[in-house]
Write an enzyme that holds these catalytic residues in place. Structure first.
Site, short mmCIF file in Angstrom:
data_model
loop_
_atom_site.label_atom_id
_atom_site.label_comp_id
_atom_site.label_asym_id
_atom_site.label_seq_id
_atom_site.Cartn_x
_atom_site.Cartn_y
_atom_site.Cartn_z
N PRO A 11 131.59 96.28 50.10
CA PRO A 11 131.52 94.92 49.53
C PRO A 11 132.75 94.11 49.92
CG PRO A 11 131.15 96.60 47.85
CD PRO A 11 131.61 97.31 49.10
N GLU A 12 132.53 92.96 50.52
CA GLU A 12 133.62 92.06 50.88
C GLU A 12 133.69 90.94 49.83
OE1 GLU A 12 135.72 92.42 53.24
OE2 GLU A 12 134.82 93.89 54.58
#
Ligand SMILES: [Zn+2]
Length: 271
Positions: A2-3
């Site tokens: 997850p960014e």
């Protein structure tokens, strides 16, 4: 992994379902994440109301009158909203259940995420206090960015992925922003003009804002989903496109390793 855009999309996905609600119960099925889950989450969170759901860098901050729950999704973490009676699936380690039977459920197969508690001011927490500016805020501006670049003889890609310079620019977004601004990822930071750095700063803001906007279309997936974390496909110009034609000039996209991370760039468009 997850960014920042996925974390922001998660925040927007869960906030309307938990803000203003009171926690009834916390169930921890596996406390061994990157760090052990803070015991206060089980002891202090019940009976508290959620006043706000914020984000700082890739940390989700769930605020209550007595303290803040800090969640990081690590490599593979995700949150979804379910009914508390929904059968638990593999790797679903934590339930935060509210008075109306809504449940915020944390899943993390690789267990590199964390759930921590602090009763102090969040800006003074050791994970937060040294972080650079938010990329989409006015605090990420050219004069400060230029000063930081002037002091560094490192490749520009390393500079923009350094959380003390700006937070939340992951590998994918670093590659894409450098492509859009025509800057070679290995170019030395203090050897780039202020004008070109200003272009890069705007492209970083643009690529992240676009990804967050795309994420907005997936918000419904946070409620009673089939366990999909609600992340989304980006339109990518260079990342993961080794040997494929450049979307601008048709040259072959090149791949190079910088600081142990794969970097993708167009040898004609970026210099
Ligand atoms: Zn090109």
């Amino acid at each position: 992994m997850p960014e920042l855009p996925e974390v922001e999309t998660t925040r927007k996905g869960i906030a309307p379902h938990i803000e203003g609600k009171t926690v009834r119960q916390v169930i921890v099925r596996q406390e061994k994440l990157r760090w052990p889950i803070s015991p206060e989450i089980s002891s202090l969170l019940p009976n508290q109301s959620i006043t706000n759901v914020r984000r700082r860098a890739k940390y989700l901050l769930i605020e209550t009158p007595v303290g803040t729950l800090i969640i990081h999704l690590g490599m593979s973490g995700s949150l979804r909203i379910v009914n508390a009676d929904t059968p638990v699936e593999k790797h679903e380690h934590v339930d935060i259940i509210f008075n109306d039977n809504t449940c915020l459920r944390y899943k993390d197969p690789r267990r590199f995420g964390c759930l921590l508690w602090t009763a102090s001011a969040i800006d003074q927490h050791k994970l937060i206090e040294h972080l650079g500016p938010e990329p989409l805020s006015d605090a990420f501006e050219i004069d400060d960015f230029y000063q930081k670049a002037q002091r560094r003889k490192t490749p520009i890609k390393n500079l923009i992925m350094d959380g003390k310079v700006v937070v939340g620019v992951g590998n994918i977004y670093a590659c894409e922003a450098l492509f859009s601004s025509g800057i070679h990822p290995q170019r030395v930071a203090n050897n780039i003009s202020k004008k070109r750095l200003e272009k890069l700063l705007h492209e970083i803001k643009k690529v992240l804002a676009r990804a967050i906007k795309q994420g907005g279309t997936t918000l419904k997936d946070f409620v009673n989903s089939d366990g999909k974390p609600g992340y989304f496909q980006q339109t990518l110009n260079v990342y993961g496109r080794h040997n494929k034609p450049c979307t601008t000039c048709q040259s072959s996209i090149k791949q190079v390793t910088i600081a142990q991370r794969s970097s993708f760039y167009c040898p004609s468009c970026q210099h």
